[in-house]
Design a protein around this motif. Structure first.
Motif, PDB file in Angstrom:
ATOM      1  N   TYR A   1       7.566   4.805   0.833  1.00 24.24           N
ATOM      2  CA  TYR A   1       6.404   5.601   1.228  1.00 24.24           C
ATOM      3  C   TYR A   1       6.760   7.078   1.313  1.00 24.24           C
ATOM      4  CZ  TYR A   1       3.339   1.662   2.138  1.00 24.24           C
ATOM      5  OH  TYR A   1       2.538   0.562   1.975  1.00 24.24           O
ATOM      6  N   ASP A   2       5.907   7.924   0.712  1.00 22.49           N
ATOM      7  CA  ASP A   2       6.015   9.358   0.920  1.00 22.49           C
ATOM      8  C   ASP A   2       4.861   9.785   1.828  1.00 22.49           C
ATOM      9  OD1 ASP A   2       3.732   9.406  -0.679  1.00 22.49           O
ATOM     10  OD2 ASP A   2       4.772  10.236  -2.433  1.00 22.49           O
ATOM     11  N   ARG A   3       4.767  11.073   2.087  1.00 18.49           N
ATOM     12  CA  ARG A   3       3.769  11.575   3.038  1.00 18.49           C
ATOM     13  C   ARG A   3       2.352  11.191   2.635  1.00 18.49           C
ATOM     14  NH1 ARG A   3       0.549  16.291   3.747  1.00 18.49           N
ATOM     15  NH2 ARG A   3       0.405  16.962   5.946  1.00 18.49           N
ATOM     16  N   ASP A   4       1.990  11.459   1.390  1.00 20.08           N
ATOM     17  CA  ASP A   4       0.609  11.222   0.956  1.00 20.08           C
ATOM     18  C   ASP A   4       0.253   9.746   1.012  1.00 20.08           C
ATOM     19  OD1 ASP A   4       0.322  13.908   0.572  1.00 20.08           O
ATOM     20  OD2 ASP A   4       0.527  13.835  -1.619  1.00 20.08           O
ATOM     21  N   LEU A   5       1.146   8.897   0.512  1.00 17.41           N
ATOM     22  CA  LEU A   5       0.857   7.469   0.495  1.00 17.41           C
ATOM     23  C   LEU A   5       0.795   6.916   1.917  1.00 17.41           C
ATOM     24  CD1 LEU A   5       0.356   4.924  -1.135  1.00 17.41           C
ATOM     25  CD2 LEU A   5       2.833   4.581  -1.282  1.00 17.41           C
ATOM     26  N   ALA A   6       1.674   7.389   2.792  1.00 17.71           N
ATOM     27  CA  ALA A   6       1.666   6.934   4.185  1.00 17.71           C
ATOM     28  C   ALA A   6       0.356   7.301   4.876  1.00 17.71           C
ATOM     29  CB  ALA A   6       2.852   7.522   4.934  1.00 17.71           C
ATOM     30  N   MET A   7      -0.077   8.537   4.680  1.00 15.85           N
ATOM     31  CA  MET A   7      -1.317   8.988   5.325  1.00 15.85           C
ATOM     32  C   MET A   7      -2.527   8.222   4.797  1.00 15.85           C
ATOM     33  SD  MET A   7      -0.542  13.086   5.589  1.00 15.85           S
ATOM     34  CE  MET A   7      -2.010  13.485   6.527  1.00 15.85           C
ATOM     35  N   GLN A   8      -2.539   8.021   3.501  1.00 16.94           N
ATOM     36  CA  GLN A   8      -3.610   7.265   2.841  1.00 16.94           C
ATOM     37  C   GLN A   8      -3.677   5.824   3.354  1.00 16.94           C
ATOM     38  OE1 GLN A   8      -3.139   6.617  -1.500  1.00 16.94           O
ATOM     39  NE2 GLN A   8      -3.938   8.698  -1.670  1.00 16.94           N
ATOM     40  N   THR A   9      -2.511   5.202   3.474  1.00 18.47           N
ATOM     41  CA  THR A   9      -2.433   3.788   3.852  1.00 18.47           C
ATOM     42  C   THR A   9      -2.926   3.569   5.274  1.00 18.47           C
ATOM     43  OG1 THR A   9      -0.595   3.440   2.316  1.00 18.47           O
ATOM     44  CG2 THR A   9      -0.862   1.824   4.076  1.00 18.47           C
ATOM     45  N   VAL A  10      -2.567   4.457   6.185  1.00 22.30           N
ATOM     46  CA  VAL A  10      -3.047   4.337   7.567  1.00 22.30           C
ATOM     47  C   VAL A  10      -4.537   4.665   7.647  1.00 22.30           C
ATOM     48  CG1 VAL A  10      -2.874   5.305   9.901  1.00 22.30           C
ATOM     49  CG2 VAL A  10      -0.800   4.718   8.635  1.00 22.30           C
ATOM     50  N   ALA A  11      -4.962   5.725   6.979  1.00 22.03           N
ATOM     51  CA  ALA A  11      -6.373   6.131   7.021  1.00 22.03           C
ATOM     52  C   ALA A  11      -7.292   5.040   6.481  1.00 22.03           C
ATOM     53  CB  ALA A  11      -6.569   7.429   6.247  1.00 22.03           C
ATOM     54  N   SER A  12      -6.822   4.308   5.478  1.00 21.44           N
ATOM     55  CA  SER A  12      -7.639   3.263   4.860  1.00 21.44           C
ATOM     56  C   SER A  12      -7.633   1.958   5.644  1.00 21.44           C
ATOM     57  CB  SER A  12      -7.138   2.981   3.441  1.00 21.44           C
ATOM     58  OG  SER A  12      -5.845   2.379   3.497  1.00 21.44           O
ATOM     59  N   GLY A  13      -6.758   1.864   6.646  1.00 21.13           N
ATOM     60  CA  GLY A  13      -6.659   0.635   7.426  1.00 21.13           C
ATOM     61  C   GLY A  13      -5.804  -0.438   6.781  1.00 21.13           C
ATOM     62  N   GLN A  14      -5.128  -0.093   5.687  1.00 18.00           N
ATOM     63  CA  GLN A  14      -4.259  -1.078   5.031  1.00 18.00           C
ATOM     64  C   GLN A  14      -3.015  -1.393   5.860  1.00 18.00           C
ATOM     65  OE1 GLN A  14      -4.436   1.388   1.269  1.00 18.00           O
ATOM     66  NE2 GLN A  14      -4.267  -0.643   0.371  1.00 18.00           N
ATOM     67  N   ALA A  15      -2.643  -0.477   6.741  1.00 19.70           N
ATOM     68  CA  ALA A  15      -1.529  -0.704   7.662  1.00 19.70           C
ATOM     69  C   ALA A  15      -1.745   0.152   8.895  1.00 19.70           C
ATOM     70  CB  ALA A  15      -0.192  -0.360   7.008  1.00 19.70           C
ATOM     71  N   ASP A  16      -1.120  -0.268   9.990  1.00 18.98           N
ATOM     72  CA  ASP A  16      -1.224   0.475  11.244  1.00 18.98           C
ATOM     73  C   ASP A  16      -0.042   1.405  11.459  1.00 18.98           C
ATOM     74  OD1 ASP A  16      -3.595  -1.017  12.348  1.00 18.98           O
ATOM     75  OD2 ASP A  16      -2.194  -2.682  12.080  1.00 18.98           O
ATOM     76  N   LEU A  17       1.109   1.051  10.881  1.00 15.16           N
ATOM     77  CA  LEU A  17       2.330   1.835  11.057  1.00 15.16           C
ATOM     78  C   LEU A  17       3.088   1.877   9.738  1.00 15.16           C
ATOM     79  CD1 LEU A  17       2.463  -0.556  13.739  1.00 15.16           C
ATOM     80  CD2 LEU A  17       3.436   1.573  14.607  1.00 15.16           C
ATOM     81  N   ILE A  18       3.806   2.982   9.503  1.00  9.81           N
ATOM     82  CA  ILE A  18       4.623   3.124   8.308  1.00  9.81           C
ATOM     83  C   ILE A  18       6.067   3.335   8.734  1.00  9.81           C
ATOM     84  CG2 ILE A  18       4.975   4.339   6.134  1.00  9.81           C
ATOM     85  CD1 ILE A  18       2.164   3.181   6.327  1.00  9.81           C
ATOM     86  N   ALA A  19       6.971   2.500   8.230  1.00 13.97           N
ATOM     87  CA  ALA A  19       8.395   2.630   8.535  1.00 13.97           C
ATOM     88  C   ALA A  19       9.093   3.384   7.405  1.00 13.97           C
ATOM     89  CB  ALA A  19       9.028   1.252   8.718  1.00 13.97           C
ATOM     90  N   PHE A  20       9.886   4.370   7.792  1.00 17.47           N
ATOM     91  CA  PHE A  20      10.669   5.176   6.852  1.00 17.47           C
ATOM     92  C   PHE A  20      12.149   4.913   7.109  1.00 17.47           C
ATOM     93  CE2 PHE A  20       6.688   7.425   7.409  1.00 17.47           C
ATOM     94  CZ  PHE A  20       6.371   7.900   6.147  1.00 17.47           C
ATOM     95  N   GLY A  21      12.918   4.712   6.033  1.00 15.71           N
ATOM     96  CA  GLY A  21      14.341   4.469   6.159  1.00 15.71           C
ATOM     97  C   GLY A  21      15.151   5.710   5.865  1.00 15.71           C
ATOM     98  N   ARG A  22      15.526   5.873   4.600  1.00 13.13           N
ATOM     99  CA  ARG A  22      16.410   6.985   4.235  1.00 13.13           C
ATOM    100  C   ARG A  22      15.871   8.365   4.611  1.00 13.13           C
ATOM    101  NH1 ARG A  22      20.110   5.492  -0.947  1.00 13.13           N
ATOM    102  NH2 ARG A  22      20.846   3.494  -0.151  1.00 13.13           N
ATOM    103  N   PRO A  23      14.555   8.614   4.557  1.00 17.63           N
ATOM    104  CA  PRO A  23      14.087   9.924   5.022  1.00 17.63           C
ATOM    105  C   PRO A  23      14.477  10.233   6.467  1.00 17.63           C
ATOM    106  CG  PRO A  23      12.379   8.855   3.743  1.00 17.63           C
ATOM    107  CD  PRO A  23      13.463   7.829   3.937  1.00 17.63           C
ATOM    108  N   PHE A  24      14.579   9.193   7.306  1.00 18.83           N
ATOM    109  CA  PHE A  24      14.980   9.430   8.693  1.00 18.83           C
ATOM    110  C   PHE A  24      16.487   9.667   8.822  1.00 18.83           C
ATOM    111  CE2 PHE A  24      11.131   8.100  11.153  1.00 18.83           C
ATOM    112  CZ  PHE A  24      11.186   9.133  12.086  1.00 18.83           C
ATOM    113  N   ILE A  25      17.266   9.178   7.865  1.00 13.14           N
ATOM    114  CA  ILE A  25      18.699   9.473   7.895  1.00 13.14           C
ATOM    115  C   ILE A  25      18.928  10.966   7.672  1.00 13.14           C
ATOM    116  CG2 ILE A  25      20.888   9.148   6.676  1.00 13.14           C
ATOM    117  CD1 ILE A  25      20.091   6.257   6.164  1.00 13.14           C
TER     118      ILE A  25
END
Length: 359
Positions: free
Chosen positions: A297-321
């Motif tokens: 997930y990148d920023r745009d896809l994460a925002m889109q996915t939550v806004a659309s109700g397809q998911a409630d939370l987005i987990a990021f791995g390597r970006p948080f490292i």
């Protein structure tokens, strides 16, 4: 319409936003498989995440599969984790611990008295693990006897209690990435007969027994779970993943878990249109509770996915490292730091606690 930056309550845990730090093995435990001072600082730096899922932690000495991974079976480990949870809470963050048993993805040099790894099967995995000699092939496992499984479930229950005593806000059951629980789930690995082999219902029995034990001990509202229906990380997919994981999620739904965390596609892979088809939305509909997604997930896809109700939370791995202040940078649309891939596993502060934040 929800946004990525809105608060949310998952089970008993109130989060300040919907950005989750995924569990990330970094192989920096100190003597006794304990988190050390560097680990305290590492998580403190990333406490603006709505939720941190701390790195996978072996539930017993036999659960370990990689060098220098911090465990949650001893009193000393519990005490060491208290410094981590206190640091995150002091910054206003929330943190849960991922409970891990690697099963056959281990090596005799990492296990008590050079024991063989345990699994649903005695077939060796085509995989490597991280040891004092670097990455080497895993050892041949032995199949757990049915009469050993109650002890295994007790290890999970005790580890969950230890996590709460260490100050964690909850736990995540690691049932993904073809480790022990998924070695029981998949017919590509599980070749046993009896109550834990054969039918989908039998292969899912261990997972459901573990969920029952943990929720009975610490409550469903502090228990999440991670699944990876399509990953081939160390084993082939099940012959019918839609049926298998559809059954699993239907059985999980009545527990009222804090969340279900799904890795979409291949673990650590890219989001490619030619990936094998899998209906994740059907699982989401069946679960009904808080739905967390992960993978590429990148920023745009994460925002889109939550806004659309397809998911409630987005987990990021390597970006948080690479980017401790990921939440701020996502909010502002700022560039992320470059990941130093050669510093992911083992070592000290370099590539661990020395990444920059915005001034």
């Amino acid at each position: 319409m929800s946004t990525l930056f809105d608060p949310i309550k998952i089970g008993d845990i109130a989060l300040s936003n919907r950005i989750v730090m995924a569990p990330l093995t970094r192989n920096r435990a100190v003597e006794g498989n304990k988190p050390g001072p560097l680990t305290v600082e590492y998580y403190r730096q990333r406490a603006t995440a709505g939720l941190i899922i701390a790195e996978a932690s072996p539930i017993s000495p036999m659960a370990q599969g990689y060098l220098d991974t911090p465990g949650i079976w001893s009193a000393e480990q519990v005490d060491a984790w208290k410094a981590v949870t206190a640091a995150v809470h002091a910054e206003g963050g929330k943190i849960v611990l991922q409970l891990w048993h690697v099963g056959r993805i281990s090596h005799t040099s990492l296990l008590p008295d050079g024991a063989a790894p345990v699994s649903s099967t005695d077939r060796v995995a085509e995989a490597a693990t991280f040891t004092k000699e670097g990455f080497i092939p895993v050892s041949k496992p032995r199949a757990l006897r049915d009469d050993e499984i109650p002890g295994l479930i007790e290890d999970y229950r005790r580890a969950a209690r230890n996590a709460i005593e260490a100050g964690f806000d909850g736990v995540e059951i690691h049932a993904a990435n073809t480790y022990l629980i998924e070695q029981f789930l998949r017919d590509s690995v599980n070749d046993r007969s009896g109550p834990y082999g054969g039918s989908i219902e039998n292969r899912a029995r261990l997972l459901l027994d573990v969920v029952r034990a943990i929720t009975g001990e610490i409550g469903a509202g502090r228990t999440g779970i991670r699944l990876s229906p399509m990953t081939t990380f160390t084993a082939p997919r099940d012959s019918n993943p839609q049926a298998l994981y559809g059954y699993v999620v239907e059985q999980l739904a009545p527990f009222g878990l804090a969340y279900l965390h799904v890795i979409e596609g291949e673990t650590g892979g890219t989001r490619t249109p030619d990936a094998p088809a899998f209906d994740y939305a059907a699982l989401h509909r069946a679960f009904k509770g808080p739905w967390m997604v992960n993978n590429g997930y990148d920023r745009d896809l994460a925002m889109q996915t939550v806004a659309s109700g397809q998911a409630d939370l987005i987990a990021f791995g390597r970006p948080f490292i690479s980017t401790p202040d990921l939440v701020r940078r996502l909010k502002e649309g700022a560039a992320l730091n470059e990941l130093r891939a050669d510093k992911l596993y083992g070592g000290g502060a370099e590539g661990y606690t020395d990444y920059s934040t915005l001034a």
